[in-house]
Design a protein around this motif. Structure first.
Motif, PDB file in Angstrom:
ATOM      1  N   SER A 136       0.819  -1.220   0.000  1.00 26.56           N
ATOM      2  CA  SER A 136       0.000   0.000   0.000  1.00 26.56           C
ATOM      3  C   SER A 136       0.853   1.270   0.000  1.00 26.56           C
ATOM      4  CB  SER A 136      -0.956   0.002   1.191  1.00 26.56           C
ATOM      5  OG  SER A 136      -0.243  -0.033   2.402  1.00 26.56           O
TER       6      SER A 136
ATOM      7  N   TYR B  42      -4.647  -0.879   2.454  1.00 27.13           N
ATOM      8  CA  TYR B  42      -5.568  -1.581   1.564  1.00 27.13           C
ATOM      9  C   TYR B  42      -6.944  -1.752   2.206  1.00 27.13           C
ATOM     10  CZ  TYR B  42      -2.346  -2.635  -2.201  1.00 27.13           C
ATOM     11  OH  TYR B  42      -1.506  -2.531  -3.278  1.00 27.13           O
TER      12      TYR B  42
ATOM     13  N   TRP C 223      -8.723   1.352   1.032  1.00 29.18           N
ATOM     14  CA  TRP C 223      -9.045   1.183  -0.390  1.00 29.18           C
ATOM     15  C   TRP C 223     -10.188   0.185  -0.564  1.00 29.18           C
ATOM     16  CZ3 TRP C 223      -8.206   4.209  -4.218  1.00 29.18           C
ATOM     17  CH2 TRP C 223      -7.058   4.986  -4.275  1.00 29.18           C
TER      18      TRP C 223
ATOM     19  N   HIS D 171     -13.716   0.985  -2.362  1.00 32.12           N
ATOM     20  CA  HIS D 171     -14.184   0.222  -3.524  1.00 32.12           C
ATOM     21  C   HIS D 171     -15.523  -0.454  -3.237  1.00 32.12           C
ATOM     22  CE1 HIS D 171     -11.036   0.519  -6.530  1.00 32.12           C
ATOM     23  NE2 HIS D 171     -10.128   0.396  -5.585  1.00 32.12           N
TER      24      HIS D 171
ATOM     25  N   PHE E 121      -5.290   3.636  -8.383  1.00 32.47           N
ATOM     26  CA  PHE E 121      -5.112   2.239  -8.002  1.00 32.47           C
ATOM     27  C   PHE E 121      -4.297   1.457  -9.049  1.00 32.47           C
ATOM     28  CE2 PHE E 121      -6.877  -1.929  -6.530  1.00 32.47           C
ATOM     29  CZ  PHE E 121      -6.606  -1.756  -5.180  1.00 32.47           C
TER      30      PHE E 121
END
Length: 141
Positions: free
Chosen positions: A53, A62, A65, A69, A108
């Protein structure tokens, strides 16, 4: 002379471009599912990605993230269903969401390069479908 019950403009009929809007709605649902799966992978298996990361454009874990997402995924599925139903607000939000999805995947790219570029390409198609032909999905009587 027209009376109060007839309209001076003929009713609109469906055109072939409604297929593009349906494509945009279906792709939004699929992109939402892709985001959700990608988010869950980031939360539960950080070693899956190409770089740690700290090697990302935006240096966050992560887990962060993954939840971003996943949140985008759920939102995209709901908005995609709205687009398929012919909702104008969902079409505008879908175009905005697809643009945000493309920006998120630009950040990303180091983690998963090929997949990020595929999703960015699909985002561009969704934006085109919704912006250029969105008005044709909902016909007036």
């Amino acid at each position: 002379m027209t009376d109060s019950y007839t309209s001076s403009t003929p009713p609109r009929t469906a055109t072939g471009w409604t297929g593009w809007v349906s494509f945009g709605g279906i792709m939004l649902v699929l992109l939402g599912l892709f985001h959700a799966v990608e988010g869950l992978v980031a939360v539960f298996d950080e070693d899956y990605f190409a770089v740690p990361s700290s090697g990302l454009v935006v240096e966050v874990s992560y887990d962060v993230w993954g939840w971003v997402h996943f949140g985008f995924g759920v939102t995209a599925v709901v908005i995609g269903c709205g687009v398929l139903a012919g909702n104008r607000v969902a079409q505008y939000l879908g175009a905005i969401l697809a643009g945000a999805s493309a920006i998120i995947h630009l950040a990303f790219v180091p983690a998963y390069p090929v997949w990020s570029l595929i999703v960015i390409t699909l985002d561009v198609f969704v934006i085109y479908a919704l912006v250029a032909h969105g008005r044709e999905m909902r016909l007036t009587d």
